[in-house]
Design an enzyme around this catalytic site. Structure first.
Site, PDB file in Angstrom:
ATOM      1  N   LYS A 149       0.839  -1.206   0.000  1.00 57.81           N
ATOM      2  CA  LYS A 149       0.000   0.000   0.000  1.00 57.81           C
ATOM      3  C   LYS A 149       0.871   1.252   0.000  1.00 57.81           C
ATOM      4  O   LYS A 149       0.624   2.197  -0.743  1.00 57.81           O
ATOM      5  CB  LYS A 149      -0.930  -0.008   1.217  1.00 57.81           C
ATOM      6  CG  LYS A 149      -2.064  -1.022   1.095  1.00 57.81           C
ATOM      7  CD  LYS A 149      -2.861  -1.212   2.382  1.00 57.81           C
ATOM      8  CE  LYS A 149      -3.922  -2.303   2.184  1.00 57.81           C
ATOM      9  NZ  LYS A 149      -4.703  -2.612   3.376  1.00 57.81           N
ATOM     10  N   GLN A 183      -4.618  -1.570   9.477  1.00 58.20           N
ATOM     11  CA  GLN A 183      -4.598  -2.895   8.836  1.00 58.20           C
ATOM     12  C   GLN A 183      -5.266  -3.925   9.750  1.00 58.20           C
ATOM     13  O   GLN A 183      -4.966  -4.000  10.934  1.00 58.20           O
ATOM     14  CB  GLN A 183      -3.146  -3.294   8.522  1.00 58.20           C
ATOM     15  CG  GLN A 183      -3.009  -4.553   7.691  1.00 58.20           C
ATOM     16  CD  GLN A 183      -3.633  -4.448   6.296  1.00 58.20           C
ATOM     17  OE1 GLN A 183      -3.632  -3.407   5.671  1.00 58.20           O
ATOM     18  NE2 GLN A 183      -4.167  -5.554   5.817  1.00 58.20           N
ATOM     19  N   ASP A 194     -11.095   3.141   4.135  1.00 51.76           N
ATOM     20  CA  ASP A 194     -11.517   1.744   4.017  1.00 51.76           C
ATOM     21  C   ASP A 194     -13.045   1.628   3.941  1.00 51.76           C
ATOM     22  O   ASP A 194     -13.570   0.584   3.563  1.00 51.76           O
ATOM     23  CB  ASP A 194     -11.041   0.944   5.236  1.00 51.76           C
ATOM     24  CG  ASP A 194      -9.808   0.097   4.949  1.00 51.76           C
ATOM     25  OD1 ASP A 194      -9.638  -0.331   3.797  1.00 51.76           O
ATOM     26  OD2 ASP A 194      -9.043  -0.138   5.899  1.00 51.76           O
TER      27      ASP A 194
END
Ligand code: GUN
Length: 288
Positions: free
Chosen positions: A54, A98, A121
């Site tokens: 990422k 994460q 997200d």
């Protein structure tokens, strides 16, 4: 007939090139460089790789990324304190923690502590609610990438039957919301299967678009696929054979009309959509 292989890697590169230009234009016009804060708690080996991917992807298109590491033993309070700082920091536009998190930390509690305008997200309850109502701020990266893959390959969803295998908050549930939404990449009739669904095979066999997101290697076998169907494999299972999807690729590609490989299918698109969401977050900040 062998299926069309849906090359997620190539499509991701194309979209990233588009994003690179959009980021350059935005930064030149506003003086703002989009910035993503990535938080990794603990030392999960797979998470380490995802997070590195990422960050590298950000750099390549002109998005800044900042990494925050917390120990495996970190408390929920420590993480919430970090979010408070990042939520207030005007130089940070997107925040991503994460998953999975160590067991002492309540995942949803933590996700709901990210200010929704920075929740790239789209896991905050406010953003999930907006998606459900068809007025999204951000779309969750994996379903968003899959929808983009379908649209750009001219795979129709309107009036089609879609079956999603797996009901996770990250993939299954938001994928259902996107496919049943009105408009491009939506208007499908959606069935979500899970561990308590009897005869998953019979439901899968009716699907024009079959999405496997259960985390079980080669769960979808050729007899579960309607001839000519589009098969999307979200699985990333580490086995003795190496990285294997949720679909028995070698057999299913002889039945399906189109299929994503693992790796090189959905994965690169997930990261790409995170980049798009980060640019969206920077634009939201600028226009607030
Ligand atoms: N872990 C597995 N998938 C995801 C994702 O899409 N976002 C985050 N933050 N963690 C994940």
């Amino acid at each position: 007939m062998t299926a069309l292989i849906l090359d997620g890697k190539a499509l991701a590169e194309q979209i990233r090139a588009e994003l690179k230009e959009q980021v350059a234009t935005f930064s030149a016009e506003t003086g703002v460089v989009p910035c993503l804060a990535v938080i990794l708690v603990g030392n999960n080996a797979a998470s380490e790789i995802y997070v590195r991917n990422k960050q590298q992807a950000c750099e390549k298109i002109g998005v800044k990324s900042e990494m925050y590491r917390l120990a495996e033993t970190a408390s929920e309070t420590e993480l919430l304190t970090l979010f408070e700082t990042l939520n207030r920091n005007d130089a940070v536009h997107g925040i991503l923690v994460q998953l999975p998190l160590p067991k002492q930390i309540d995942e949803q509690n933590v996700l709901d502590a990210i200010v929704p305008q920075k929740d790239v997200d789209a896991f905050h309850c406010d953003n999930v609610g907006r998606i459900s109502q068809g007025r999204p701020r951000f779309l969750p990266c994996t379903p968003y990438g899959i929808q983009e893959l379908l649209i750009r390959n001219n795979i129709a969803t309107a009036g089609k039957r879609a079956a999603i295998i797996g009901r996770s908050n990250i993939v299954g549930k938001p994928m259902a919301a996107l496919l049943m939404q009105k408009g491009l990449g939506g208007d499908a009739t959606v069935t979500v299967c899970h561990s308590r669904t009897p005869d998953v095979a019979a439901i899968a066999r009716q699907a024009d678009v079959l999405i496997a997101a259960i985390g079980r290697a080669k769960f979808i076998t050729a007899d579960m696929v309607k001839p000519g169907a589009t098969v999307i494999d979200v699985g990333m299972n580490r086995t003795e054979e190496g990285l294997v999807g949720d679909v028995d690729f070698a057999a299913v590609k002889e039945i399906a009309g189109a299929i994503t490989p693992v790796p090189g299918g959905v994965g690169p698109l997930t990261v790409t959509m995170l980049l798009r969401n980060t640019l969206t977050a920077a634009k939201l900040f600028k226009n607030r």
